[in-house]
Structure formats: C-alpha cells, structure tokens
Enzyme design. Structure first.
Site, PDB file in Angstrom:
ATOM      1  N   GLU A   1       6.647  -2.404  -4.127  1.00 38.33           N
ATOM      2  CA  GLU A   1       4.984  -1.777  -4.266  1.00 38.33           C
ATOM      3  C   GLU A   1       4.351  -1.351  -5.857  1.00 38.33           C
ATOM      4  O   GLU A   1       5.855  -1.451  -6.880  1.00 38.33           O
ATOM      5  CB  GLU A   1       5.690  -0.707  -4.129  1.00 38.33           C
ATOM      6  CG  GLU A   1       5.353  -0.568  -2.207  1.00 38.33           C
ATOM      7  CD  GLU A   1       6.361   1.296  -1.821  1.00 38.33           C
ATOM      8  OE1 GLU A   1       5.641   1.679  -0.948  1.00 38.33           O
ATOM      9  OE2 GLU A   1       7.220   1.685  -2.385  1.00 38.33           O
TER      10      GLU A   1
ATOM     11  N   HIS B   1      13.780   2.123  -4.338  1.00 36.51           N
ATOM     12  CA  HIS B   1      11.922   2.650  -4.188  1.00 36.51           C
ATOM     13  C   HIS B   1      11.697   2.910  -5.489  1.00 36.51           C
ATOM     14  O   HIS B   1      13.028   3.756  -6.792  1.00 36.51           O
ATOM     15  CB  HIS B   1      12.091   3.951  -3.087  1.00 36.51           C
ATOM     16  CG  HIS B   1      10.448   3.849  -3.534  1.00 36.51           C
ATOM     17  ND1 HIS B   1      10.259   4.737  -3.738  1.00 36.51           N
ATOM     18  CD2 HIS B   1       9.783   3.552  -2.289  1.00 36.51           C
ATOM     19  CE1 HIS B   1       8.743   5.472  -3.553  1.00 36.51           C
ATOM     20  NE2 HIS B   1       8.776   4.227  -1.952  1.00 36.51           N
TER      21      HIS B   1
HETATM   22  O1  G3P Z   1       7.443   4.107   0.178  1.00 35.59           O
HETATM   23  C1  G3P Z   1       6.157   4.077   0.576  1.00 35.59           C
HETATM   24  C2  G3P Z   1       5.271   4.491  -0.839  1.00 35.59           C
HETATM   25  O2  G3P Z   1       5.680   4.281  -1.870  1.00 35.59           O
HETATM   26  C3  G3P Z   1       3.962   4.416  -0.789  1.00 35.59           C
HETATM   27  O3  G3P Z   1       3.368   5.439  -0.871  1.00 35.59           O
HETATM   28  O4  G3P Z   1       1.425   7.014  -0.596  1.00 35.59           O
HETATM   29  O5  G3P Z   1       0.680   4.881  -1.781  1.00 35.59           O
HETATM   30  O6  G3P Z   1       1.896   4.805   0.317  1.00 35.59           O
HETATM   31  P1  G3P Z   1       1.757   5.664  -1.280  1.00 35.59           P
END
Ligand code: G3P
Length: 224
Positions: free
Chosen positions: A144, A96
């Site tokens: 992400e 992550h």
């Molecule tokens: O692992 C999921 C996360 O990093 C996304 O965070 O708060 O943007 O949904 P958020």
C-alpha cells in the site's frame, strides 16, 4: 463460508461509520453482498473494541486490525492473538502504515499470530519492503503506497509498475494491494496484474451506499 483463492479486505479502521453499532450493520451488509460472490473470500478488519461485540456472520471472516506478540498472563493493554482466535477471528493485519512496527516486533508478532492459528496479512509500503518481510513467512503481503491511502487515485491505475515489481519480488500467491481502491476497475486491474486481492477502507466505509460500493468492487474479481 467461501473458500477460494481471491481475497477481499475491508479495513474498518476507526471510521465512525464502521464503529460500534455501525460495525455490526456494516458486517451484515458484507455478509449479504458476499453471499452473491462465493468465489471471493470476503473479510472485514474490525477495530479492537468492537471485535468481541459484533456477531459472527457466515459469509464474512473477521480480522483484527493489529495484534501484539503477547499471550495470556502478565501483559497490560495488549491485543492477544489467542483471544482474537477464540473470539472467531480468522486473521490479523500487521504493520499497517497507520500502525507501523519495528522489524523485530513485526517478526515476533507474525510468529505469535501464526502460533495462535491466525492468518497474517502484513502491510508494506513498497515492493522491496514486502520482499524483505518474506523471511518472516507471513501468509499475505499487502503493498500500500502510503501517499495514496484515503485518496481517489488507486494503486491499480497509477502505480502499475509497483504491482508488477511486487509480483516479481513477492509472487502472486501472497500478493495483495491497496490504497485508493474505489471501484470494479481498480480490483480488475490489480487481479489482472496477478494480485490475489485488494484492501479497501474509505471506498466502502465512507460510501453513501456501502452495499452498492461493495457489490461494484466484488464484481471486479473474475468468476472461477
Ligand atoms: O487498509 C486499507 C487502507 O489503508 C486503504 O485505505 O481508504 O485508500 O481504501 P483506502
């Protein structure tokens, strides 16, 4: 237990709202809401100290937020994949962006987790980086963009080009996306572009009404 093609991950992170007794309560909410969406594989990434303490729920699969490439024996302070599996874990997140690993360590961690029977969800910050991890044979690659994590602007609405590139480079079977995912539409768009599912953290953990937020998000998956 739902067995299907769409995956939904709530990452509990270390949010107070998702720690200790709150982790148990949030899992229970996931279990109740997931029962309404049997076409979605609903999972929760619980923090390590809560992992063994929370109950198993029939409609929710438990993920570790991280594991180490360690086994039973002379290791100190490590999260052992085999223990996660024995404690009812379905899989693990790795790399992550809040817990990045050296490439070689990531490779070993994937191998070690898979050997223990855990599904591996490997995070990457770009489509290209995800592509570079394919050689390690993770089960899923979750793209992400770090700058969107925890914010109100989703990858779905602001970085369609990234999802499209990821689809080309990684393929739809393994592709998950996350960061800033907040609602039904963010999920719908991601799946329409070809992702298998999404990762969400603050959109559920910090919601005033997590059950309502979850129900809204899960409504974004097509019923198959
Ligand atoms: O692992 C999921 C996360 O990093 C996304 O965070 O708060 O943007 O949904 P958020």
């Amino acid at each position: 237990m739902a067995t299907n093609n769409f995956l939904f991950i709530t990452n509990f992170k270390t949010y107070t709202e998702a720690s200790g007794v709150n982790a148990e309560a949030l899992l229970k909410i996931h279990d109740e809401v997931a029962g309404e969406f049997p076409h979605v594989n609903v999972t929760c990434a619980v923090q390590a100290l809560d992992f063994g303490a929370v109950s198993d729920f029939p409609n929710v699969k438990k993920l570790a937020q991280h594991v180490d490439p360690a086994c039973a024996g002379s290791y100190t302070g490590k999260i052992v994949p085999e223990r996660v599996k024995n404690m009812g874990g379905w899989g693990t997140i790795l790399n992550h962006s809040e817990n990045r690993l050296e490439r070689e360590v990531l490779k070993e961690s994937i191998t070690s987790a898979k050997r223990s029977g855990l599904v591996t969800i490997v995070c990457c910050e770009t489509a290209e980086e995800g592509w570079s991890f394919l050689e390690f044979e993770p089960d899923y690659l979750a793209v992400e963009p770090p700058e969107l994590i925890g914010g109100d602007i989703s990858i779905s609405k602001s970085q369609a080009d990234v999802i499209k590139k990821a689809l080309k480079l990684i393929g739809g079977d393994k592709l998950l996306v996350g960061a800033g995912v907040r609602d039904f539409d963010d999920v719908r768009i991601a799946v329409e572009y070809g992702a298998r599912g999404v990762l969400v953290a603050s959109g559920v953990c910090k919601a005033a009404d997590p059950a309502a937020a979850l129900r809204d998000l899960l409504s974004g998956y097509p019923v198959v």
